[in-house]
Motif scaffolding. Structure first.
Motif, PDB file in Angstrom:
ATOM      1  N   ILE A 114     -18.430  35.991  20.609  1.00 52.22           N
ATOM      2  CA  ILE A 114     -17.335  35.638  19.699  1.00 52.22           C
ATOM      3  C   ILE A 114     -17.205  34.116  19.609  1.00 52.22           C
ATOM      4  CG2 ILE A 114     -14.827  35.742  19.370  1.00 52.22           C
ATOM      5  CD1 ILE A 114     -14.990  38.587  20.726  1.00 52.22           C
ATOM      6  N   ILE A 115     -17.302  33.445  20.754  1.00 56.74           N
ATOM      7  CA  ILE A 115     -17.233  31.972  20.772  1.00 56.74           C
ATOM      8  C   ILE A 115     -18.387  31.391  19.959  1.00 56.74           C
ATOM      9  CG2 ILE A 115     -17.427  29.918  22.234  1.00 56.74           C
ATOM     10  CD1 ILE A 115     -16.096  31.611  24.476  1.00 56.74           C
ATOM     11  N   ALA A 116     -19.591  31.891  20.202  1.00 59.36           N
ATOM     12  CA  ALA A 116     -20.771  31.368  19.501  1.00 59.36           C
ATOM     13  C   ALA A 116     -20.647  31.561  17.992  1.00 59.36           C
ATOM     14  CB  ALA A 116     -22.034  32.047  20.024  1.00 59.36           C
ATOM     15  N   ALA A 117     -20.181  32.730  17.575  1.00 59.70           N
ATOM     16  CA  ALA A 117     -20.027  32.985  16.138  1.00 59.70           C
ATOM     17  C   ALA A 117     -19.018  32.022  15.521  1.00 59.70           C
ATOM     18  CB  ALA A 117     -19.600  34.437  15.910  1.00 59.70           C
ATOM     19  N   LYS A 118     -17.935  31.769  16.211  1.00 62.34           N
ATOM     20  CA  LYS A 118     -16.905  30.858  15.690  1.00 62.34           C
ATOM     21  C   LYS A 118     -17.393  29.411  15.706  1.00 62.34           C
ATOM     22  CE  LYS A 118     -12.683  29.996  14.229  1.00 62.34           C
ATOM     23  NZ  LYS A 118     -12.069  30.534  13.025  1.00 62.34           N
ATOM     24  N   SER A 119     -18.334  29.090  16.587  1.00 59.62           N
ATOM     25  CA  SER A 119     -18.847  27.717  16.651  1.00 59.62           C
ATOM     26  C   SER A 119     -19.496  27.309  15.340  1.00 59.62           C
ATOM     27  CB  SER A 119     -19.859  27.569  17.800  1.00 59.62           C
ATOM     28  OG  SER A 119     -21.117  28.137  17.472  1.00 59.62           O
ATOM     29  N   ARG A 120     -20.055  28.273  14.624  1.00 58.85           N
ATOM     30  CA  ARG A 120     -20.706  27.969  13.337  1.00 58.85           C
ATOM     31  C   ARG A 120     -19.699  27.434  12.332  1.00 58.85           C
ATOM     32  NH1 ARG A 120     -23.097  33.621  13.982  1.00 58.85           N
ATOM     33  NH2 ARG A 120     -24.639  33.222  15.591  1.00 58.85           N
ATOM     34  N   GLN A 121     -18.471  27.904  12.441  1.00 54.94           N
ATOM     35  CA  GLN A 121     -17.415  27.436  11.542  1.00 54.94           C
ATOM     36  C   GLN A 121     -16.780  26.143  12.056  1.00 54.94           C
ATOM     37  OE1 GLN A 121     -14.256  30.254  11.011  1.00 54.94           O
ATOM     38  NE2 GLN A 121     -12.941  28.779  10.003  1.00 54.94           N
ATOM     39  N   LEU A 122     -16.542  26.072  13.355  1.00 52.47           N
ATOM     40  CA  LEU A 122     -15.821  24.932  13.923  1.00 52.47           C
ATOM     41  C   LEU A 122     -16.709  23.730  14.203  1.00 52.47           C
ATOM     42  CD1 LEU A 122     -13.435  26.807  16.386  1.00 52.47           C
ATOM     43  CD2 LEU A 122     -12.920  25.919  14.092  1.00 52.47           C
ATOM     44  N   LEU A 123     -18.009  23.957  14.317  1.00 48.01           N
ATOM     45  CA  LEU A 123     -18.947  22.867  14.615  1.00 48.01           C
ATOM     46  C   LEU A 123     -20.028  22.797  13.541  1.00 48.01           C
ATOM     47  CD1 LEU A 123     -19.396  23.516  18.437  1.00 48.01           C
ATOM     48  CD2 LEU A 123     -17.886  21.857  17.356  1.00 48.01           C
ATOM     49  N   PRO A 124     -19.662  22.635  12.281  1.00 49.93           N
ATOM     50  CA  PRO A 124     -20.668  22.680  11.221  1.00 49.93           C
ATOM     51  C   PRO A 124     -21.690  21.557  11.283  1.00 49.93           C
ATOM     52  CG  PRO A 124     -18.555  21.941  10.364  1.00 49.93           C
ATOM     53  CD  PRO A 124     -18.328  22.360  11.783  1.00 49.93           C
ATOM     54  N   SER A 125     -21.371  20.469  11.966  1.00 48.09           N
ATOM     55  CA  SER A 125     -22.302  19.342  12.006  1.00 48.09           C
ATOM     56  C   SER A 125     -23.429  19.561  13.019  1.00 48.09           C
ATOM     57  CB  SER A 125     -21.551  18.064  12.383  1.00 48.09           C
ATOM     58  OG  SER A 125     -20.982  18.196  13.674  1.00 48.09           O
ATOM     59  N   ARG A 126     -23.331  20.601  13.836  1.00 49.32           N
ATOM     60  CA  ARG A 126     -24.382  20.852  14.836  1.00 49.32           C
ATOM     61  C   ARG A 126     -25.580  21.491  14.157  1.00 49.32           C
ATOM     62  NH1 ARG A 126     -21.635  21.722  20.532  1.00 49.32           N
ATOM     63  NH2 ARG A 126     -23.706  21.201  21.193  1.00 49.32           N
ATOM     64  N   SER A 127     -26.714  20.900  14.335  1.00 47.08           N
ATOM     65  CA  SER A 127     -27.947  21.412  13.742  1.00 47.08           C
ATOM     66  C   SER A 127     -28.489  22.559  14.581  1.00 47.08           C
ATOM     67  CB  SER A 127     -28.978  20.292  13.670  1.00 47.08           C
ATOM     68  OG  SER A 127     -30.224  20.818  13.348  1.00 47.08           O
ATOM     69  N   LYS A 128     -28.976  23.587  13.925  1.00 50.18           N
ATOM     70  CA  LYS A 128     -29.560  24.732  14.634  1.00 50.18           C
ATOM     71  C   LYS A 128     -30.949  24.411  15.158  1.00 50.18           C
ATOM     72  CE  LYS A 128     -27.288  28.732  13.098  1.00 50.18           C
ATOM     73  NZ  LYS A 128     -27.585  30.116  13.113  1.00 50.18           N
ATOM     74  N   ASN A 129     -31.473  23.239  14.829  1.00 54.23           N
ATOM     75  CA  ASN A 129     -32.827  22.902  15.248  1.00 54.23           C
ATOM     76  C   ASN A 129     -32.883  22.320  16.662  1.00 54.23           C
ATOM     77  OD1 ASN A 129     -33.817  23.716  12.781  1.00 54.23           O
ATOM     78  ND2 ASN A 129     -33.479  21.708  11.872  1.00 54.23           N
ATOM     79  N   HIS A 130     -31.750  22.079  17.273  1.00 56.26           N
ATOM     80  CA  HIS A 130     -31.741  21.537  18.626  1.00 56.26           C
ATOM     81  C   HIS A 130     -31.796  22.662  19.637  1.00 56.26           C
ATOM     82  CE1 HIS A 130     -30.101  18.126  16.322  1.00 56.26           C
ATOM     83  NE2 HIS A 130     -30.806  17.445  17.192  1.00 56.26           N
ATOM     84  N   ALA A 131     -32.405  22.369  20.796  1.00 53.76           N
ATOM     85  CA  ALA A 131     -32.540  23.389  21.850  1.00 53.76           C
ATOM     86  C   ALA A 131     -31.250  23.621  22.469  1.00 53.76           C
ATOM     87  CB  ALA A 131     -33.548  22.964  22.891  1.00 53.76           C
TER      88      ALA A 131
END
Length: 160
Positions: free
Chosen positions: A143-160
């Motif tokens: 649930i936290i991870a799913a919400k992170s996509r909304q709350l942390l939009p500047s985080r790139s998914k390309n980072h480890a």
């Protein structure tokens, strides 16, 4: 049954949270206040190669920054696996937060394969955690991870 109610509460918290800090703070409160076996609950976030304590409830700890690979928390990230430790006194690599701690569970918070951080819970009882705790906490972490996509939009998914 109790876990199902807490999961519903967690979903509501995630839905209502307007900031990353609010989400993590309320998650820690929910977990700490609803399980008597949990005498310390914290969320560490992964920053480069260090886990940084974000929010916690319980006695203060000096372990606010933990290198990957050190202690139960750092081992979880290094091995990319949750950790269930029934007796922390049997670990050579253990970082003691409190002399009362007897067992510990660490569940990774992952967005796909990227580790965002972890939920770390200590208990003053030996063998306090089992597969049901891990399953429940995996759902909370999801649930936290799913919400992170909304709350942390500047985080790139390309980072480890």
């Amino acid at each position: 049954m109790a876990d199902e109610i807490l999961l519903r509460k967690m979903e509501y918290i995630a839905e209502q949270s307007r900031s990353w800090d609010e989400l993590l703070r309320k998650t820690v409160e929910l977990l700490y206040l609803n399980n008597e076996r949990y005498h310390w609950v914290g969320i560490y976030l992964l920053e480069d190669d260090t886990l940084v304590l974000h929010n916690y409830m319980g006695k203060p700890t000096e372990h606010t920054r933990i290198p990957v690979g050190k202690g139960v928390c750092g081992t979880a990230v290094q091995q990319r696996e949750n950790q269930l430790i029934g007796d922390v006194t049997k670990l050579e690599n253990y970082l003691a937060c409190s002399p009362e701690t007897k067992s510990e569970i660490v569940v990774l918070i992952k967005d796909d394969e990227r580790i965002l951080g972890q939920i770390d819970i200590d208990s003053d009882q030996r063998d306090a955690f089992g597969p049901d705790d891990e399953s429940f906490l995996n759902q909370i972490a999801g649930i936290i991870a799913a919400k992170s996509r909304q709350l942390l939009p500047s985080r790139s998914k390309n980072h480890a």
